[in-house]
Design a protein around this motif. Structure first.
Motif, short mmCIF file in Angstrom:
data_model
loop_
_atom_site.label_atom_id
_atom_site.label_comp_id
_atom_site.label_asym_id
_atom_site.label_seq_id
_atom_site.Cartn_x
_atom_site.Cartn_y
_atom_site.Cartn_z
N LYS A 201 -5.97 -1.42 14.45
CA LYS A 201 -5.02 -0.65 13.80
C LYS A 201 -3.75 -0.33 13.38
CE LYS A 201 -9.00 2.07 15.04
NZ LYS A 201 -9.55 3.48 16.11
N GLN B 258 -7.14 6.61 8.57
CA GLN B 258 -6.61 5.91 9.69
C GLN B 258 -6.74 4.08 8.75
OE1 GLN B 258 -6.53 5.58 13.84
NE2 GLN B 258 -5.49 3.54 12.17
N ALA B 259 -4.85 3.76 9.11
CA ALA B 259 -4.86 2.35 8.62
C ALA B 259 -5.08 1.37 9.56
CB ALA B 259 -3.42 2.05 8.31
N TYR B 260 -5.23 0.12 8.98
CA TYR B 260 -6.44 -1.00 9.38
C TYR B 260 -5.40 -1.95 8.54
CZ TYR B 260 -9.77 2.04 10.73
OH TYR B 260 -10.86 2.83 11.36
N VAL C 148 -3.93 -4.76 4.34
CA VAL C 148 -3.62 -3.28 5.00
C VAL C 148 -4.37 -1.92 3.99
CG1 VAL C 148 -2.98 -1.62 5.14
CG2 VAL C 148 -1.56 -3.18 5.75
N ILE D 209 -6.23 1.96 4.23
CA ILE D 209 -6.20 2.95 4.81
C ILE D 209 -7.68 3.90 4.35
CG2 ILE D 209 -5.57 5.30 5.04
CD1 ILE D 209 -2.78 4.24 3.68
N ARG E 31 1.59 5.79 0.56
CA ARG E 31 1.39 6.17 2.07
C ARG E 31 2.97 7.25 1.89
NH1 ARG E 31 -2.16 5.92 7.69
NH2 ARG E 31 -2.42 8.12 6.97
N ILE F 30 0.67 -1.56 0.25
CA ILE F 30 -0.48 0.21 0.61
C ILE F 30 0.98 1.16 0.09
CG2 ILE F 30 -0.27 0.54 2.35
CD1 ILE F 30 -3.45 0.16 1.29
N MET G 257 3.05 3.47 9.83
CA MET G 257 2.73 1.93 8.73
C MET G 257 3.45 0.95 9.49
SD MET G 257 0.24 3.71 7.25
CE MET G 257 -0.38 1.70 5.22
N ASP H 136 1.05 5.82 12.20
CA ASP H 136 0.95 6.76 10.76
C ASP H 136 2.03 5.95 10.30
OD1 ASP H 136 -1.40 8.14 11.35
OD2 ASP H 136 -0.88 9.71 11.39
#
Ligand code: FUB
Length: 449
Positions: free
Chosen positions: A185, A171-173, A164, A166, A110, A108, A190, A188
C-alpha cells in the motif's frame, strides 16, 4: 449486408469521435513498456525510451539502454504529440547516470498532481547494502510536466516495473517486480509505502514474470503480467476481487511476439467507451529486440469478464483520413500470394515500409479510411514499377467498386503518380489496392484530393 456493417461502423466512429492509429504509434524513436493513462480527456503514454547503446556506455552493447523518458499524448489516438523529455538519468540525484537503466515507468494522478514512477540503478547502496534497482517518483502539476524528481527512491522497494493503482476507496497500491510480483500500500503522499511489501501468490512459479499492470473493471481486479511460459514473454492475466489478491491465473491476453521480440509489456485503458491494449514489439529493429516500438490494439471482454485474446495488428485501431498519406503497408489484410511488405531502407528503418504487389490480382486492404463528404477529384500514389504497371483502387472489398485505375509508368525511381477518381464515395470505407497486370509495383503511400 457488408455495406450495412460499414455504414454502422461509420456511424459509430463518427458519433463516438474515436480516432485510431497504425502500429507502431511512435515512428521516429524507439519506445517500449507503454503505460497509457487518460488524463483530461486525452490519452497519455509513458513509455521507456530505448536507444542503441552509445559506444562505451551502458551495461553492455547488446542490452537495454535508456537514458531518459518522453511522454506522448493524443486526443484521437491517431496523431501523437511528443511532449519531449520529462526525466533524465542525469537529473535524478539517486540515479547512477552511467547506468542507462531507466526501465518501464508508470504515472498516476492524485489530487491534481501527477506522480511519475520510474525504476533505475542506484548510485549508492541502501541501508541493507543493496544497490541495484530502486524506484523513484517525479511530481508535476500537468501530465506532460515539468516533473521534479524526489532526491531519494521509495524506501523499502528494490525492483523494476512500477505500477500504481488507486482503488475506489482512495487506497493506492504500488506493484513492482523483482523475480516475484510485489505489492504494497502507498501512503496518501504517494511517495512512501504504507505497508510491508508482499509477494503476490498463485502466479506461475516457473519462467520470468515482470511488468505488473493492475486495473479494475466491473468489480473484477485484473493483474496482468508478461510471463515466459515457453521461450519468450507473452501477456497473461489473473483475476481477483481485491487489489492485493488472492488472484487466479485466468488466461493469455497476447501470445508470444510473431516478431520474436523477447519482451512484451502491457497497459490497459478505456477511452471513449472502448478498451485498448498498449504493448510493444520490435518492428523498427527486427534484428535487435532491445530497441522496441509501442503499439495499440482494441481489446474486448467476454460477458463473463474474461479477456478476449488480442492478435497484434499492423493497422492498429481506427480511422485514417483519406487526405493524408495512407501507409497501406500497415494493411488490415492482403492476398495470400503476391503481396508483401519491406523496409524502404533497411538501415534507416524509421523511413517506414513499402508494399510490394508482385503478381496479377495481388492486393492489400487497409480498413477504415475516412473519405469525408466532398467529391473526390484524384488519387495520388508514391510508387515505382520497373516495367510499368496498372493498379486498381477499390472500396470495401477486393471485388468492390473500382474508384480509380492508376497507370504506374516504367521507371527505376520513386514517382508521385496521379489519376482521376471516377466514382467518388463519401464516408468511411475500406481501401483496397489491386495489381491489375503482371508487372510488379512497389507503393510507399496513397492519398486522395
Ligand atoms: O524495458 C526494460 C524491461 O524490459 C522492462 O522493465 C520489462 O518489463 C521488459 O519490458
Amino acid at each position: 449486408m457488408k455495406n450495412f456493417k460499414l455504414l454502422i461502423l461509420s456511424i459509430l466512429v463518427i458519433t463516438s469521435g474515436l480516432g485510431f492509429s497504425q502500429n507502431p504509434i511512435v515512428r521516429n524513436q524507439f519506445t517500449a513498456d507503454p503505460t497509457a493513462r487518460v488524463f483530461n480527456n486525452r490519452v497519455f503514454v509513458f513509455p521507456s525510451h530505448d536507444i542503441p547503446t552509445p559506444d562505451g556506455k551502458g551495461l553492455r552493447k547488446d542490452w537495454f539502454c535508456m537514458a531518459d523518458y518522453h511522454v506522448f499524448s493524443s486526443e484521437n489516438l491517431t496523431d501523437w504529440k511528443d511532449h519531449g523529455m520529462i526525466v533524465s538519468q542525469n537529473k535524478v540525484a539517486w540515479v547512477d547516470s552511467s547506468s542507462y537503466s531507466m526501465w518501464a515507468p508508470d504515472c498516476i494522478e492524485r489530487n491534481g498532481k501527477y506522480y511519475f514512477y520510474f525504476p533505475a540503478n542506484k548510485t549508492v547502496a541502501d541501508a541493507n547494502g543493496r544497490k541495484g534497482f530502486g524506484i523513484g517518483v517525479a511530481i508535476a502539476d500537468k501530465p506532460e510536466g515539468p516533473y521534479v524528481p524526489l532526491p531519494e527512491p521509495i524506501k523499502g522497494v528494490n525492483g523494476i516495473d512500477p505500477n500504481v493503482f488507486i482503488d475506489k476507496d482512495g487506497q493506492a497500491y504500488l506493484f513492482w517486480s523483482m523475480g516475484n510480483i510485489m505489492v504494497a500500500k502507498l501512503k496518501d503522499n504517494m511517495t512512501e509505502l504504507a505497508s510491508e511489501p508482499l509477494i503476490i501468490a498463485n502466479l506461475p512459479q516457473k519462467g520470468l514474470k515482470e511488468g505488473p499492470f493492475l486495473f479494475e473493471r466491473k468489480g473484477i481486479y485484473y493483474l496482468t503480467i508478461p510471463h515466459v511460459e515457453n521461450k519468450i514473454e507473452r501477456l497473461e492475466y489473473a483475476i481477483g476481487d481485491n487489489p492485493m489478491g488472492p488472484f487466479k491465473m485466468t488466461g493469455v491476453v497476447m501470445d508470444e511476439s510473431p516478431m520474436n521480440c523477447w519482451t512484451n509489456h502491457q497497459s490497459f485503458v478505456e477511452y471513449k467507451g472502448q478498451w485498448y491494449l498498449f504493448y510493444h514489439q520490435d518492428a523498427y529493429s527486427p534484428k535487435f529486440d532491445k530497441n522496441r516500438s509501442i503499439c495499440i490494439d482494441s481489446l474486448f471482454f467476454s460477458a463473463d469478464g474474461t479477456i478476449r485474446k488480442v492478435t497484434p495488428t499492423l493497422r492498429g485501431v481506427g480511422v485514417t483520413s483519406a487526405f493524408q498519406e495512407i501507409q497501406i503497408d500497415r494493411y488490415s489484410s492482403k492476398s495470400e500470394t503476391g503481396s508483401s511488405v519491406a523496409f524502404l531502407d533497411s538501415i534507416h528503418t524509421f523511413n517506414g515500409w513499402k508494399t510490394k504487389l508482385e503478381s496479377k490480382n495481388a492486393w492489400v486492404q487497409y480498413n477504415t479510411v475516412d473519405f469525408g463528404q466532398e467529391k473526390l477529384k484524384k488519387v495520388q500514389l508514391k510508387a515505382l514499377s520497373e516495367n510499368g504497371s496498372t493498379l486498381q483502387i477499390r472500396l470495401d472489398r477486393a471485388d468492390g467498386p473500382v474508384i480509380s485505375e492508376v497507370k504506374v509508368p516504367k521507371g527505376t525511381s520513386w514517382d508521385t503518380i496521379e489519376a482521376k477518381v471516377s466514382k467518388s464515395q463519401s464516408g468511411i470505407h475500406h481501401l483496397i489496392v489491386v495489381l491489375k497486370d503482371e508487372n510488379p509495383v512497389e507503393i510507399d503511400w496513397i492519398k486522395f484530393e
